[in-house]
Design a protein around this motif. Structure first.
Motif, short mmCIF file in Angstrom:
data_model
loop_
_atom_site.label_atom_id
_atom_site.label_comp_id
_atom_site.label_asym_id
_atom_site.label_seq_id
_atom_site.Cartn_x
_atom_site.Cartn_y
_atom_site.Cartn_z
N ALA A 54 -22.66 11.53 20.90
CA ALA A 54 -22.77 11.93 22.31
C ALA A 54 -23.09 10.74 23.20
O ALA A 54 -22.57 10.61 24.32
CB ALA A 54 -23.86 12.99 22.45
N THR A 55 -23.93 9.85 22.71
CA THR A 55 -24.31 8.68 23.51
C THR A 55 -23.12 7.74 23.71
O THR A 55 -22.86 7.25 24.82
CB THR A 55 -25.46 7.93 22.83
OG1 THR A 55 -26.54 8.83 22.61
CG2 THR A 55 -25.94 6.78 23.69
N ILE A 56 -22.39 7.49 22.64
CA ILE A 56 -21.25 6.58 22.75
C ILE A 56 -20.14 7.23 23.57
O ILE A 56 -19.39 6.54 24.27
CB ILE A 56 -20.76 6.19 21.34
CG1 ILE A 56 -21.82 5.34 20.65
CG2 ILE A 56 -19.44 5.43 21.39
CD1 ILE A 56 -21.48 4.89 19.26
N ARG A 57 -20.05 8.54 23.52
CA ARG A 57 -19.05 9.22 24.34
C ARG A 57 -19.30 8.96 25.83
O ARG A 57 -18.35 8.85 26.63
CB ARG A 57 -19.08 10.73 24.06
CG ARG A 57 -18.10 11.50 24.93
CD ARG A 57 -17.85 12.89 24.38
NE ARG A 57 -17.11 13.70 25.33
CZ ARG A 57 -15.82 13.56 25.59
NH1 ARG A 57 -15.10 12.63 24.95
NH2 ARG A 57 -15.21 14.34 26.47
N MET A 58 -20.56 8.84 26.22
CA MET A 58 -20.88 8.50 27.61
C MET A 58 -20.30 7.14 27.97
O MET A 58 -19.75 6.95 29.06
CB MET A 58 -22.40 8.51 27.82
CG MET A 58 -23.03 9.88 27.68
SD MET A 58 -24.83 9.80 27.70
CE MET A 58 -25.10 9.09 29.33
N GLY A 89 -18.83 -0.07 19.07
CA GLY A 89 -19.70 0.87 18.37
C GLY A 89 -20.34 0.26 17.14
O GLY A 89 -21.52 0.47 16.88
N ALA A 90 -19.56 -0.53 16.38
CA ALA A 90 -20.11 -1.16 15.18
C ALA A 90 -21.20 -2.17 15.54
O ALA A 90 -22.24 -2.24 14.88
CB ALA A 90 -19.00 -1.84 14.39
N ALA A 91 -20.97 -2.96 16.60
CA ALA A 91 -21.97 -3.95 17.03
C ALA A 91 -23.25 -3.26 17.48
O ALA A 91 -24.37 -3.68 17.13
CB ALA A 91 -21.40 -4.80 18.16
N LYS A 92 -23.11 -2.18 18.25
CA LYS A 92 -24.30 -1.44 18.69
C LYS A 92 -25.01 -0.81 17.49
O LYS A 92 -26.25 -0.74 17.45
CB LYS A 92 -23.90 -0.36 19.69
CG LYS A 92 -23.45 -0.92 21.03
CD LYS A 92 -22.94 0.18 21.94
CE LYS A 92 -22.47 -0.40 23.28
NZ LYS A 92 -21.86 0.61 24.16
N LEU A 137 -22.56 4.50 11.69
CA LEU A 137 -22.81 5.52 12.71
C LEU A 137 -22.12 5.15 14.02
O LEU A 137 -21.47 5.98 14.66
CB LEU A 137 -24.31 5.67 12.94
CG LEU A 137 -25.11 6.50 11.94
CD1 LEU A 137 -26.59 6.48 12.31
CD2 LEU A 137 -24.61 7.93 11.91
N GLY A 138 -22.29 3.90 14.44
CA GLY A 138 -21.65 3.46 15.68
C GLY A 138 -20.14 3.52 15.59
O GLY A 138 -19.46 3.92 16.55
N LEU A 139 -19.61 3.14 14.43
CA LEU A 139 -18.16 3.14 14.24
C LEU A 139 -17.60 4.56 14.28
O LEU A 139 -16.61 4.84 14.97
CB LEU A 139 -17.83 2.47 12.91
CG LEU A 139 -16.37 2.08 12.66
CD1 LEU A 139 -15.95 1.01 13.64
CD2 LEU A 139 -16.20 1.58 11.23
N LEU A 140 -18.25 5.47 13.57
CA LEU A 140 -17.78 6.85 13.56
C LEU A 140 -17.93 7.51 14.92
O LEU A 140 -17.04 8.26 15.36
CB LEU A 140 -18.56 7.65 12.51
CG LEU A 140 -18.31 7.29 11.04
CD1 LEU A 140 -19.22 8.10 10.14
CD2 LEU A 140 -16.85 7.52 10.68
#
Length: 290
Positions: free
Chosen positions: A185-189, A219-222, A266-269
């Motif tokens: 949800a966060t990355i979707r933002m 996402g992977a870096a985060k 997690l970030g990648l997915l």
């Protein structure tokens, strides 16, 4: 790849608050999972230490020759579930009682304790059924007067171990699922904040893979940053508990590295799911305009 890396760095600079929010969300999700992991491994170690004390003790009749007892000990030692068998003479049993129960020295003055065979079991062979089989085998010797192993205590210990394992798996899966949902949800933002950019890239002919790559790297870096931050927070929590409350064990290097890689995953997915959904929406809108 170079362009994707540059776009990832631009995304960090363009939306610093969203980037920080994504990193901290991943960090606290993994931090909660890490704290639970610390509890799980230390509980497992504690139960393992208690399990090491599980043994079968066969008391011998008075007058049993030592050679006979040692031959039986050697035979019992060949049972697959048995790690070692020790012969304890009456004199050694009395000396141990005086050493461990010194407050009753006046009782041990003229006492005569029976000889015994102490049977230690192998790791993984300390469940009630295995202990019962070994005890039954020891009872078959005619010179064995009594066999004790604390049947009720062994059953309670094994039941506690089973409940702890099942609870650990269930709670661990729940924490992981919650982390994936929150991170997604966060990355979707962050993806929605760049929706206009994605539409322009699709309009000029960019492929889905070209559009996805910067977001996946982002996402992977985060996730890696979040994993490192979670590891730091978990280490701080461990230090506080270890110093002020109770001595505990921390993750080994391999488990810690696995946690950081878990953050990257997690970030990648989360990025893959969010950008994939947005690309499908863009594709639907394009078909409508056609």
């Amino acid at each position: 790849m170079r362009l994707a890396l540059r776009e990832m760095l631009h995304a960090f600079r363009r939306t610093p608050l969203l980037s920080i929010l994504s990193v901290t969300t991943i960090a606290f999700s993994l931090f909660a999972l890490g704290l639970f992991g610390l509890v799980a491994i230390n509980l497992r170690d504690a139960l393992g230490q208690v399990e090491e004390r599980v043994e079968v003790r066969a008391f011998l009749t008075e007058g049993t020759p030592e050679a006979t007892a040692r031959a039986a000990a050697e035979e019992l030692g060949r049972v697959p579930a048995v790690a070692a068998v020790t012969y304890v003479s009456p004199e050694a049993a009395l000396a141990r009682a005086r050493r461990e129960l010194g407050e009753f020295n006046d009782v041990w003055g003229s006492a005569v304790l029976p000889a015994s065979l102490e049977v230690r079991l192998r790791a993984g062979q300390r469940d009630p059924a295995s202990v019962q089989r070994v005890a039954t085998r020891a009872r078959q010797y005619p010179f064995v007067e009594d066999v004790r192993y604390g049947a009720e205590w062994v059953q309670k210990l094994y039941r506690l171990r089973t409940v702890a394992t099942a609870t650990g798996i269930a709670l661990g899966a729940a924490f992981a699922a919650a982390a994936i949902i929150i991170v997604g949800a966060t990355i979707r933002m962050a993806v929605l904040a760049r929706s206009f950019e994605i539409q322009i890239m699709r309009l000029v002919g960019a492929t889905d893979g070209f559009v996805r790559l910067p977001f996946l790297l982002d996402g992977a870096a985060k996730g890696i940053l979040g994993g490192l931050l979670a590891l730091l927070l978990t280490r701080i929590g461990f230090a506080v508990v270890d110093r002020w409350f109770v001595h505990v064990r921390f993750f080994d290097a391999g488990t810690a590295a696995l946690g950081v890689l878990g953050g990257a995953l997690l970030g990648l997915l989360g990025s893959a799911a969010s950008v994939g959904r947005h690309l499908r929406l863009v594709g639907t809108e394009r078909r409508r305009w056609r």
